[in-house]
Design a protein around this motif. Structure first.
Motif, PDB file in Angstrom:
ATOM      1  N   ILE A   1      76.067  36.566 -26.061  1.00 17.43           N
ATOM      2  CA  ILE A   1      75.405  36.548 -24.752  1.00 17.43           C
ATOM      3  C   ILE A   1      76.441  36.324 -23.654  1.00 17.43           C
ATOM      4  O   ILE A   1      76.446  37.019 -22.630  1.00 17.43           O
TER       5      ILE A   1
ATOM      6  N   GLN B   1      71.302  40.257 -25.182  1.00 19.33           N
ATOM      7  CA  GLN B   1      70.354  39.783 -24.172  1.00 19.33           C
ATOM      8  C   GLN B   1      69.318  38.915 -24.877  1.00 19.33           C
ATOM      9  O   GLN B   1      69.027  39.114 -26.045  1.00 19.33           O
ATOM     10  N   GLY B   2      68.736  37.993 -24.156  1.00 19.18           N
ATOM     11  CA  GLY B   2      67.671  37.179 -24.720  1.00 19.18           C
ATOM     12  C   GLY B   2      68.187  35.839 -25.210  1.00 19.18           C
ATOM     13  O   GLY B   2      69.343  35.481 -25.009  1.00 19.18           O
ATOM     14  N   PRO B   3      67.284  35.098 -25.885  1.00 19.44           N
ATOM     15  CA  PRO B   3      67.636  33.737 -26.285  1.00 19.44           C
ATOM     16  C   PRO B   3      68.516  33.687 -27.524  1.00 19.44           C
ATOM     17  O   PRO B   3      68.522  34.608 -28.335  1.00 19.44           O
ATOM     18  N   ALA B   4      69.225  32.588 -27.664  1.00 22.34           N
ATOM     19  CA  ALA B   4      69.984  32.309 -28.883  1.00 22.34           C
ATOM     20  C   ALA B   4      69.039  31.527 -29.790  1.00 22.34           C
ATOM     21  O   ALA B   4      68.963  30.307 -29.729  1.00 22.34           O
ATOM     22  N   ASP B   5      68.295  32.253 -30.621  1.00 19.04           N
ATOM     23  CA  ASP B   5      67.238  31.636 -31.423  1.00 19.04           C
ATOM     24  C   ASP B   5      67.647  31.311 -32.857  1.00 19.04           C
ATOM     25  O   ASP B   5      66.850  30.778 -33.629  1.00 19.04           O
TER      26      ASP B   5
ATOM     27  N   GLN C   1      75.179  34.026 -31.394  1.00 16.69           N
ATOM     28  CA  GLN C   1      74.376  34.650 -30.343  1.00 16.69           C
ATOM     29  C   GLN C   1      74.808  34.180 -28.960  1.00 16.69           C
ATOM     30  O   GLN C   1      74.901  34.988 -28.030  1.00 16.69           O
ATOM     31  N   ARG C   2      75.079  32.885 -28.811  1.00 15.07           N
ATOM     32  CA  ARG C   2      75.555  32.387 -27.511  1.00 15.07           C
ATOM     33  C   ARG C   2      76.886  33.039 -27.119  1.00 15.07           C
ATOM     34  O   ARG C   2      77.091  33.405 -25.957  1.00 15.07           O
TER      35      ARG C   2
ATOM     36  N   ALA D   1      72.997  30.929 -34.103  1.00 17.98           N
ATOM     37  CA  ALA D   1      72.743  30.617 -32.691  1.00 17.98           C
ATOM     38  C   ALA D   1      74.054  30.537 -31.917  1.00 17.98           C
ATOM     39  O   ALA D   1      74.145  31.007 -30.773  1.00 17.98           O
TER      40      ALA D   1
END
Length: 114
Positions: free
Chosen positions: A58, A64-68, A54-55, A51
């Motif tokens: 981003i 693109q999209g959420p940091a899941d 991903q952040r 996560a």
């Protein structure tokens, strides 16, 4: 590559056109080169670390999209794009890329004996 030549009449008109076939030829343009680079240990790629990765991706416009926290295909593609654009070897997250994203502590330079 010409398979069958054209057949022409005595006056020069083409009776049957030539038949051609395309062939692909693989050619080695440079010798193989082994590339070694450090990667982040897969055991350390927890959902929290993923996560955070991903952040960071981003924030830099690579994802693109959420940091899941799921290291899925979109995350792999974003990492591969980052690696390619920054000139890091490989498609997986290299230690150099992780350091550049601020995910791994960069070792302090050796200043000699204390």
């Amino acid at each position: 590559m010409e398979i069958t030549p054209a057949e022409t009449s005595g006056t020069g008109t083409i009776r049957t056109p030539a038949v051609f076939r395309n062939e692909e030829v693989t050619e080695i343009t440079r010798p193989r080169e082994d590339i070694w680079f450090e990667v982040l240990c897969p055991a350390r790629m927890t959902p929290d670390v993923t996560a955070t990765l991903q952040r960071a991706l981003i924030a830099r416009g690579y994802l693109q999209g959420p940091a899941d926290g799921i290291y899925d295909e979109r995350t792999r593609a974003a990492v591969a794009t980052l690696q390619a654009r920054k000139g890091y070897p490989g498609k997986g997250l290299s230690l150099a890329a992780a350091r550049a994203l601020g995910l791994v502590v960069t070792p302090a330079p050796d200043t000699g004996p204390a």
